[in-house]
Enzyme design. Structure first.
Site, short mmCIF file in Angstrom:
data_model
loop_
_atom_site.label_atom_id
_atom_site.label_comp_id
_atom_site.label_asym_id
_atom_site.label_seq_id
_atom_site.Cartn_x
_atom_site.Cartn_y
_atom_site.Cartn_z
N TRP A 113 0.86 -1.18 0.00
CA TRP A 113 0.00 0.00 0.00
C TRP A 113 0.90 1.24 0.00
CZ3 TRP A 113 -0.42 3.92 3.71
CH2 TRP A 113 -1.41 4.87 3.43
N ARG A 128 -10.06 -3.58 7.37
CA ARG A 128 -10.68 -2.25 7.44
C ARG A 128 -12.11 -2.38 7.99
NH1 ARG A 128 -11.67 2.72 3.25
NH2 ARG A 128 -10.36 4.21 4.30
N LYS A 159 -15.74 6.97 -8.81
CA LYS A 159 -14.50 6.32 -8.35
C LYS A 159 -14.94 5.02 -7.68
CE LYS A 159 -10.70 7.22 -5.07
NZ LYS A 159 -10.23 8.22 -4.09
N TRP A 160 -14.60 3.91 -8.31
CA TRP A 160 -15.05 2.57 -7.85
C TRP A 160 -13.90 1.96 -7.05
CZ3 TRP A 160 -19.29 -0.56 -10.27
CH2 TRP A 160 -19.33 -1.88 -9.79
N ASP A 161 -14.10 1.90 -5.76
CA ASP A 161 -13.00 1.50 -4.86
C ASP A 161 -13.18 0.05 -4.41
OD1 ASP A 161 -10.75 1.77 -3.29
OD2 ASP A 161 -11.43 3.61 -2.32
N MET A 162 -12.13 -0.53 -3.85
CA MET A 162 -12.16 -1.91 -3.36
C MET A 162 -11.04 -1.98 -2.33
SD MET A 162 -10.84 -5.18 -3.64
CE MET A 162 -11.32 -6.84 -4.01
N ASN A 163 -11.41 -1.91 -1.06
CA ASN A 163 -10.40 -1.66 -0.05
C ASN A 163 -9.97 -2.84 0.80
OD1 ASN A 163 -9.53 1.02 -0.36
ND2 ASN A 163 -11.50 1.76 0.35
N CYS A 169 -10.13 1.88 -8.55
CA CYS A 169 -9.26 2.18 -7.42
C CYS A 169 -9.31 0.97 -6.50
CB CYS A 169 -9.83 3.43 -6.71
SG CYS A 169 -9.05 3.82 -5.15
N ASP A 200 -2.45 5.68 -3.13
CA ASP A 200 -2.86 6.64 -2.11
C ASP A 200 -1.71 7.54 -1.71
OD1 ASP A 200 -5.47 5.94 -2.03
OD2 ASP A 200 -5.32 4.61 -0.30
C1 GLA Z 1 -9.11 4.15 -0.54
C2 GLA Z 1 -8.80 5.03 -1.72
C3 GLA Z 1 -8.70 6.48 -1.26
C4 GLA Z 1 -9.99 6.88 -0.61
C5 GLA Z 1 -10.31 5.94 0.53
C6 GLA Z 1 -11.68 6.21 1.09
O1 GLA Z 1 -8.03 4.08 0.33
O2 GLA Z 1 -7.64 4.64 -2.35
O3 GLA Z 1 -8.40 7.31 -2.35
O4 GLA Z 1 -11.03 6.87 -1.57
O5 GLA Z 1 -10.28 4.59 0.13
O6 GLA Z 1 -12.01 5.38 2.13
#
Ligand code: GLA
Length: 735
Positions: free
Chosen positions: A203, A447, A480-484, A530, A552
């Protein structure tokens, strides 16, 4: 571009602009062998390269010792457990519990165009732009047909390879391994000294370039995290010992896929290399019922005699012209301001509108509302899955906010993390069984969230509706399609005992289906993928979104290394890059605002800061940066990329550039990371220019010929202080 089959010699020959790829049928038994891949050769009669005529390697004449053939022959797609002790490309579990596979030639087809891969992203081209060869191999005992597919393009030096398997038998067969590519090649240590180049990271430091020697045995990178990952990247290259940026042999392998992968090189007893890439066999077991077909994702191979730069430019051209489909692919993207680093979860309508007003004054074109607008999400512990607006924060609702932002004169974009569910959410309380989990085990939280089991139709439909309803509710022009988090505790309540091993791949197919449907329903939507920064930055996702959030880590100096590794194989137009505030939120470093701008100009360009709070001096520079973006973005998006120097390896400065296809304009970015005391100017040798053209250097007005700039170089004076930068803009005289 051409593909022929020489019936006399049993050789298939594929030609791209500067490369040839040859496959041969060997022995009367019809083994499919790899003959050659590299710089163009004229002869299709090159079967000697497989060494089949050399006893004791003729299997049909040497039943006593067939293993000497199997364990040395350059198999185009090696089977398993029949005498080739090197790594197999395919493995099965048949009805009797055996894993043996042996393929021999059955049929082939050569045709114009390139068929798509059902449910999978893939490169494409018009009929006249590409040609395809399909070779059917068969295992006669299993009644399994394996189709090896190769496509060549008229305008770019790549071979797109994929594989599909059809079960022609009357019983289910389980595929436990199916590589998309296997390629054997000589690597005589006295002649070739290849190193392996891969991209590794974590990360906030994705895609750092890593070179290593190739020793005997197996060397691999991979991901079994359910996504292509921060840690290792679905890419590898063989780089000859003497190769540089612009010279020398480089073979690239890049996987058009967003899930688990394995990329491996095996150096054998005879100094040959076996290169493989495909879905990671870990956690993979796919039931193939009678008549069913399984298609593996494609790998893009490229050979460059022009060093790493040649490889980069081949991938860039291919992805820009034959992979990205978005209507934005050749358009300037709106300059956005994202509120993540500006406010994190602490915002409301007024705050966002204040940012929008100030952004408008500075020339910014779109406001993106990041995480925290839904459910009761005031930190990252809750509400994923509850995609209803938090009206306490967004007084007046989403439509009101979007309308106001539009009235101010900005477009509006929004953040989602559709694949996830928080244990603290209405969705999870109603459907705890929708999360991926092994029965009887509490799944690992990451998370503080779980992953939705998208292999279940009802879950997929629910996710689709949730996103689509929000997008219909207001004038939202960007997502912005995220996947954390990554996937573990692999278990699905929907899949049966025989199909649990399909979960990871089915999950990726479901993500593709969701993005396909969303982009079809909202064709003008600008989608940015993302994953905790850049953990799903891969060619698979580029099929759906023309840009991906790179990392990030927005620190300009960290970004030099991240963007160098990213630009090695991805066009600059795809790299999400923003100017953020200092001290930087990830590393605490202070860098000049101008350098943050110059570094972000190499990507999609935008801002990620509270424009109402930054210093007047910084804010005043935004209109200038906006103007630079408008001046240079066409060139950056469409031009050829050249890496001149790497801070990663020289520890002092970074330099890269883009040159217009017609060579009439070029922009090089120079970043002096560390000031060197008591030092004269640096002479930087540029690349990619037309040797015969004369160029005007915008900053100094001086004129140079292209050959002088490339062979002798241009002076860059040392600047005062660390982290300084400058743009070197060149235009051909008369332009
Ligand atoms: C991820 C994305 C960030 C932001 C956060 C929000 O870490 O990479 O840019 O959008 O989630 O929780």
């Amino acid at each position: 571009m051409n593909i022929i089959y020489n019936e006399k010699t049993g050789i298939f020959k594929l030609d791209t602009v500067h490369t040839s790829y040859l496959i041969g049928l060997a022995d009367e038994e019809g083994f499919i062998g790899h003959v050659y891949y590299g710089k163009t050769i004229s002869d299709s009669d090159a079967g000697y390269l497989m060494r089949t005529g050399e006893p004791p390697y003729v299997p049909s004449r040497n039943n006593r010792d067939r293993s000497s053939f199997f364990d040395a022959f350059p198999m185009e797609y090696p089977g398993c457990n029949t005498g080739d002790f090197r790594e197999s490309a395919i493995e099965v579990l048949d009805a009797g519990g055996h894993n043996a596979v042996e393929l021999t030639y059955r049929d082939h087809r050569i045709f114009q165009g390139k068929p798509g891969l059902a449910g999978l992203p893939a490169t494409f081209g018009k009929e006249e732009e590409c040609m395809t060869l399909e070779i059917d191999g068969v295992d006669k005992v299993l009644e399994l047909e394996v189709t090896l597919r190769y496509s060549v393009f008229a305008d770019v030096d790549v071979i797109a390879r994929s594989v599909s398997v059809k079960n022609l038998s009357k019983e289910s067969i389980f595929l436990t391994k199916l590589m998309s590519v296997s390629m054997d090649m000589d690597a005589d240590i006295a002649q070739e000294d290849y190193r392996l180049l891969t991209l590794h990271g974590s990360w906030a430091r994705e895609r750092h370039m890593d070179f290593r020697e190739i020793g005997y045995g197996k060397t691999s990178v991979g991901s079994a995290r359910g996504e292509s990952s921060h840690q290792e990247h679905p890419f590898m290259a063989l780089v000859s010992g003497t190769a540089t940026q612009e010279r020398g042999d480089v073979y690239g392998f890049h996987f058009v896929y967003s899930g688990n992968f394995l990329a491996q090189v095996e150096k054998t007893q005879f100094d040959s290399l076996r290169l493989q890439m495909g879905i990671h066999p870990k956690n993979f077991c796919w039931q193939l019922k009678p008549g069913e077909v399984f298609a593996a994702p494609e790998v893009i191979l490229t050979y460059s005699a022009e060093g790493l730069g040649g490889m980069s430019r081949a991938y860039h051209d291919l992805y820009r012209n034959h992979l990205i489909r978005s209507p934005y692919k050749d358009k300037k993207r709106p300059i956005l301001i994202n509120n993540w680093e500006a406010t994190y979860f602490d915002f409301n309508t007024e705050k966002l509108l204040d940012i929008a007003r100030e952004a408008k004054r500075a020339g910014i074109e779109m406001l993106v509302m990041d995480d925290g607008w839904f459910g009761h999400r005031n930190d990252d512990n809750s509400s994923l899955g509850d995609w209803q607006v938090n009206e306490e924060k967004l007084q007046g609702g989403l439509k009101y906010l979007v309308d106001e932002v539009n009235r101010i004169g900005l477009k509006f974009g929004i953040w989602f993390e559709p694949e996830m569910v928080s244990p603290d959410s209405d969705l999870y309380r109603a459907h705890p069984d929708w999360a991926i989990a092994v029965p009887g085990r509490v799944p690992c939280r990451s998370r503080n969230q779980y992953v939705l089991d998208l292999t279940r139709r009802e879950v997929l439909e629910h996710v689709y509706r949730s996103v689509s309803e929000v997008l219909h509710s207001a004038n939202i022009e960007y997502v912005k399609w995220d996947m954390n988090r990554q996937l573990c505790d692999l278990g699905s309540l929907y899949l049966g005992r025989d199909n649990q091993g399909e979960l990871s791949h089915r999950y990726v197919l479901a993500v593709y289906e969701l993005q396909e449907r969303i982009t079809r329903e909202f064709p003008d939507l600008l989608l940015e993928n993302c994953s905790g920064g850049g953990a799903r930055f891969d060619p698979g996702m580029l099929y759906f979104s023309p840009q991906i959030w790179c990392s990030d880590d927005t620190d300009a100096i960290e970004r030099l290394t991240i963007q160098e590794g990213t630009a090695l194989i991805y066009p600059l137009s795809t790299m999400g890059a923003h100017v953020s505030d200092c001290p930087n939120h990830t590393v605490g470093r202070n860098t000049p605002f101008s350098t943050r701008g110059n570094v972000a100009l190499a990507g999609t360009f935008g801002y990620e800061l509270d424009i109402t709070k930054i210093s007047e001096t910084d804010r005043n520079q935004i209109p200038e940066q906006v103007a630079l973006y408008h001046k240079y973005n066409d060139l950056v998006r469409r031009g050829d990329y050249y890496r001149i120097a790497s801070y990663r390896s020289n520890h002092f400065f970074d330099c890269y550039g883009v040159v217009a296809k017609d060579k009439k304009e070029a922009l090089f970015t120079f970043v002096q990371v560390l000031r060197r005391p008591n030092y004269h100017s640096r002479i930087i040798k540029l690349a990619g220019l037309d040797a015969a053209m004369r160029y005007r250097h915008e900053e100094t007005g001086k004129r140079y010929s292209g050959d002088t700039l490339m062979n002798a170089g241009i002076p860059v004076q040392e600047m005062w202080g660390d982290f300084q930068s400058k743009l070197i803009h060149l235009t051909a005289e008369g332009e």
